[in-house]
Design an enzyme around this catalytic site. Structure first.
Site, short mmCIF file in Angstrom:
data_model
loop_
_atom_site.label_atom_id
_atom_site.label_comp_id
_atom_site.label_asym_id
_atom_site.label_seq_id
_atom_site.Cartn_x
_atom_site.Cartn_y
_atom_site.Cartn_z
N HIS A 39 0.71 -1.07 0.04
CA HIS A 39 -0.08 0.17 0.03
C HIS A 39 0.74 1.20 -0.01
O HIS A 39 1.38 1.68 1.11
CB HIS A 39 -0.84 -0.17 1.28
CG HIS A 39 -1.66 -1.30 1.39
ND1 HIS A 39 -1.52 -2.51 1.90
CD2 HIS A 39 -2.94 -1.43 1.09
CE1 HIS A 39 -2.17 -3.44 1.65
NE2 HIS A 39 -3.22 -2.77 1.27
N HIS A 287 -4.26 3.16 -3.24
CA HIS A 287 -4.36 2.58 -2.08
C HIS A 287 -3.63 1.45 -1.81
O HIS A 287 -2.82 1.03 -1.06
CB HIS A 287 -5.69 2.20 -1.62
CG HIS A 287 -5.95 1.30 -0.55
ND1 HIS A 287 -6.09 1.59 0.83
CD2 HIS A 287 -6.01 -0.25 -0.58
CE1 HIS A 287 -6.22 0.77 1.51
NE2 HIS A 287 -6.34 -0.36 0.74
N GLU A 439 -18.38 -5.14 23.73
CA GLU A 439 -17.54 -6.34 23.83
C GLU A 439 -16.44 -6.21 23.02
O GLU A 439 -15.37 -6.45 23.16
CB GLU A 439 -18.42 -7.38 23.59
CG GLU A 439 -19.52 -7.89 24.62
CD GLU A 439 -20.88 -6.78 24.07
OE1 GLU A 439 -20.94 -6.46 23.07
OE2 GLU A 439 -21.65 -7.06 24.91
N PHE A 464 -21.75 -13.89 23.66
CA PHE A 464 -20.94 -12.47 23.10
C PHE A 464 -19.54 -12.58 22.97
O PHE A 464 -18.94 -11.70 22.49
CB PHE A 464 -21.65 -11.37 23.93
CG PHE A 464 -23.16 -11.57 24.33
CD1 PHE A 464 -23.94 -11.67 22.82
CD2 PHE A 464 -23.67 -11.29 25.15
CE1 PHE A 464 -25.34 -11.78 23.26
CE2 PHE A 464 -25.17 -10.98 25.38
CZ PHE A 464 -25.80 -11.64 24.40
N HIS A 500 -29.50 -16.89 23.43
CA HIS A 500 -28.29 -16.85 24.45
C HIS A 500 -27.51 -17.97 24.96
O HIS A 500 -26.84 -18.10 25.70
CB HIS A 500 -29.02 -16.26 25.92
CG HIS A 500 -29.18 -14.82 25.53
ND1 HIS A 500 -29.98 -14.20 24.83
CD2 HIS A 500 -29.04 -13.83 26.77
CE1 HIS A 500 -30.02 -12.98 24.83
NE2 HIS A 500 -29.47 -12.78 26.09
C1 TPP Z 1 -11.73 -5.13 9.62
C2 TPP Z 1 -11.18 -4.89 8.09
N1 TPP Z 1 -11.99 -4.96 7.19
C3 TPP Z 1 -11.47 -4.86 5.86
C4 TPP Z 1 -10.13 -4.62 5.69
C5 TPP Z 1 -9.43 -4.46 4.23
N2 TPP Z 1 -9.10 -3.15 4.08
C6 TPP Z 1 -7.74 -2.93 4.29
S1 TPP Z 1 -7.52 -1.20 3.94
C7 TPP Z 1 -8.96 -1.02 3.47
C8 TPP Z 1 -9.54 0.36 3.21
C9 TPP Z 1 -9.34 1.17 4.13
O1 TPP Z 1 -9.60 2.64 3.75
P1 TPP Z 1 -8.86 3.80 4.47
O2 TPP Z 1 -8.97 3.34 6.08
O3 TPP Z 1 -9.62 5.04 4.12
O4 TPP Z 1 -7.55 3.65 4.18
P2 TPP Z 1 -6.64 4.53 3.07
O5 TPP Z 1 -7.00 3.81 1.78
O6 TPP Z 1 -7.25 5.86 2.95
O7 TPP Z 1 -5.17 4.41 3.47
C10 TPP Z 1 -9.89 -2.36 3.67
C11 TPP Z 1 -11.28 -2.46 3.43
C12 TPP Z 1 -9.39 -4.72 6.85
N3 TPP Z 1 -8.00 -4.54 6.79
N4 TPP Z 1 -9.97 -4.82 8.15
#
Ligand code: TPP
Ligand code: MG
Length: 694
Positions: A39, A287, A439, A464, A500
């Protein structure tokens, strides 16, 4: 024609800053390009932020990344890991091993960065605690980092109140966490922000990378709320920096944070993902994929960087970090160490506590006065035995504390001894945490406190645990001794019905590598479970405790509960220790299995009862021990557990019988449910006989 960099001694201070910022950017770009994955865009945008926090603000000594009073940095948008690898490398952070000793080499080398995302590189895809020194917590699952940072901030408040004395500010550190749109969209982020606002954690600063971009494109398709207004409503101090390249404004905002009392600070930082990339800036394409060779050249040209240089750290950059964070951090640590030495002479007992805690050791006599429960057919609920044990442990171990997600009265996790107190903004010495009905963030907060070397617990109903699971998983991945206490572990709250009644929870937690799950069979096993768990230094544990009373077994007649420390043990045996059928049970099913055993013995059937509170602990034992408990020659076997049958064939074999759950439960009194699903002594007797062909 390729640019050449000006000689370092001709640069102005601002140009030198820029050189360092661009080093972080180009290292990130090159590493992603080399790895063919990663990234690049966010490190390109946030390099100035990272540079400012690390080189101008943070009190952190690269020579000793585990110094207790260091400021913490959490990269919650973990996909931007190259920011952290650049920081750890350029500031020369030193590696530390699992025993907290310096190993005399850098945490992240340039070679690690060249091997970004490759096997064994200290620059993996996402920040990994326990793998790379200087990483304060593992991040990647969005939202976890910021929630964990709330636990760190709670811990700092508790430590400061408990250990500081007039003239001795032993703990006064801050926690900085960087997050993106994803962290703030995730529910866990909101839960954690809400609690942090309530608790007025003014040692906590989140910096929001407001770039309007996530993977699927512009946030206008998903995320159009007024984030700043939301944080104001949570009670945070909200600041805005309109240009992520403005080091001075960033530094000013961080200074406002440090002066703000009574509220956490949220800085909205307007940034451009892929900053400087002529074709990819401000697009989702920046990204999560390499820029490509040609775009790399164009970006470097835009930065005034030699276009063909790769992994270049220009002259003067290491030195500049050295004279910034290096000098400031070393001085801060030196002063602290001096302070701590005179603290030790004035408050030797407190100093010893702080040192024990740092090594995850326990005070002497930490297990004195643990309850012993007399045999009692009516018995006591797992949760009640737990409550009594917790109250003793919390008095013996000053830094053992915790609470529940609003179920304290049901979980019996409330610390009721005089002086235990509630942790609130104005009483940070309190040992009862109130996480609220949150939680997921509770589990991350427990991790944050554990990372800060406290021994915290979080609690809820077992059902939970699903809401907390991603953070429990991370505790295990990070090798943290976090403790999660779950009560109402099966169908004990019968009338509440299937919403539950946990079914698949035990096996799903048993599937998490490294996590210790324990489902004690009676009150004395509960005590032994805590005795075991408290000694863990690198593994999290989940306790599954009953809501309803369980008979307290007569340990003169049956084997002692200390067998729990081996995960499973022979509780009741056939005459001469020569069983023809083995019945294995956990938790609330242990006592009914003992009843079945007595009936079988009366009928002349040689049965053995194995109490198996923990699969994981049992599997750590020698093969000889395992075979002594479950002799391979005895094929007739029954397992009894009020949970999914999945996995029990591991202990009873394909031909064994499992009395467990294959469906959801139902809403009815427990007795009726036990009959319906087979959890009765007579049904266990019948299964044992069937196994023997009788
Ligand atoms: C809980 C979770 N869901 C999905 C992802 C996959 N994922 C990684 S980065 C991203 C997009 C994140 O966007 P943002 O936080 O705005 O980061 P930017 O591209 O601006 O750096 C996703 C969906 C992840 N790492 N964690
Ligand atoms: Mg974004």
């Amino acid at each position: 024609m390729s640019t050449t960099l000006a000689a370092v001694d001709t640069l102005t201070a601002a140009q030198l800053d820029q050189l360092c910022v661009n080093t972080i950017r180009t290292l990130s770009i090159d590493a992603v390009q080399q790895a063919k994955s990663g990234h690049p865009g966010t490190p390109m945008a946030l390099a100035p932020l990272l540079y400012t926090i690390w080189n101008r603000v943070m009190r952190f000594d690269p020579q000793n990344p585990i110094w207790p009073n260091r400021d913490r940095f959490v990269l919650s948008n973990g996909h931007a890991s190259m920011l952290l690898w650049s920081a750890l490398h350029l500031t020369g952070v030193q590696a530390v091993n699992a025993e907290y000793e310096a190993v005399g080499k850098p945490s992240v080398t340039l070679d690690d960065i060249r091997h970004f995302r490759q096997l064994d590189s200290k620059a993996p895809g996402h920040p990994e605690y326990h793998w790379v020194s200087g990483v304060e917590t593992t991040t990647g699952p969005l939202g976890q980092g910021i929630a964990t940072s709330v636990g760190m901030a709670i811990a700092e408040k508790w430590l400061a109140r408990h250990y500081n004395r007039p003239g001795f500010e032993i703990f006064d550190y801050n926690i900085y966490s960087v997050c993106g749109d994803g962290c703030l969209m995730e529910g866990i982020g909101s839960e954690a922000a809400s609690l942090a606002g309530h608790l007025g954690l003014d040692n906590l600063c989140w910096i929001y990378d407001n770039n309007h971009i996530t993977i699927e494109g512009n946030t206008r398709i998903t995320f159009t709320e007024d984030v700043a207004a939301r944080f104001l409503a949570y009670g945070w101090n909200v600041l805005r920096v309109g240009d992520a390249n403005d080091l001075e404004r960033i530094e000013q905002a961080l200074e406002v944070f440090r002066k703000t009392k009574g509220r956490p600070t949220f800085i909205v930082l307007d940034s451009h993902i892929g900053y400087g990339s002529p074709n990819k800036q401000d697009t989702a394409a920046a990204h999560g994929e390499p820029l490509g060779d040609e775009e790399c050249r164009l970006v470097k040209r835009a930065y005034g960087w030699p276009e063909d240089a790769k992994f270049l750290v220009p002259d003067g950059v290491y030195e500049h970090f050295q004279s910034g964070i290096g000098k400031r951090g070393a001085e801060a640590r030196r002063n602290w160490t001096k302070l701590f030495e005179s603290y030790r002479t004035q408050y030797p007992d407190l100093a010893v506590e702080i040192e024990l805690m740092q090594r995850r050791e326990l005070p002497t006599a930490w297990d004195r006065n643990l309850p012993v429960f007399p045999a009692d057919p009516k018995g006591i609920a797992g949760r009640d035995a737990s409550g009594k044990t917790l109250n003793v442990l919390a008095q013996n171990i000053p830094w053992f504390l915790g609470g529940s997600a609003d179920l304290g009265p049901s979980n019996k996790t409330t610390l009721t001894y005089p002086g235990a107190g509630d942790f609130q903004a104005d009483t940070p010495e309190g040992k009862n945490l109130h996480y609220g009905i949150r939680e997921h963030s509770m589990a991350a907060i427990v991790n944050g406190m554990t990372l800060s070397k406290l021994r915290p617990f979080g609690a809820s109903f077992f059902i939970f645990s699903d809401y907390a699971r991603p953070a429990i998983r991370l505790a295990s991945l990070m090798e943290l001794p976090s403790l999660f206490i779950f009560t109402h572990d099966a169908m004990g709250d019968g009338e509440d019905g299937p919403t539950h009644q946990p079914v698949e929870h035990l096996i799903s937690l048993r599937a998490i590598p490294g996590l210790i799950t324990i489902r004690p069979g009676d009150a004395n096993e509960v005590v032994e479970a805590y005795r075991f768990v408290m000694r863990l230094r690198h593994q999290p544990a989940v306790m599954a405790l009953s809501r309803q009373p369980l008979p307290t077994l007569d340990r003169n007649k049956y084997a002692p509960a200390s067998g729990l420390s081996q995960g499973a043990y022979v509780l009741a045996d056939a005459p001469g220790g020569n069983p023809e059928v083995i019945i294995i049970a956990t938790g609330s099913e242990v006592s009914l299995t003992v009843e079945a055993h007595e009936k079988l013995l009366a009928e002349g059937i040689r049965s053995r009862v194995v109490s198996m509170p923990s699969w994981e602990i049992f599997e750590q034992q020698s093969q000889a021990y395992q075979d002594s408990v479950l002799p391979p020659s005895v094929k007739a076997r029954v397992a009894v557990e009020q949970a999914s049958t999945l996995g029990w064939e591991r202990y009873v074999g394909r031909s064994g019988r499992v009395i467990g759950m294959k469906t959801f439960g139902a809403s009815a009194p427990l007795k009726e449910l036990q009959r319906k699903y087979g959890f009765e002594p007579d049904q266990v007797v019948a299964a044992a006989k069937q196994q023997l062909g009788k």
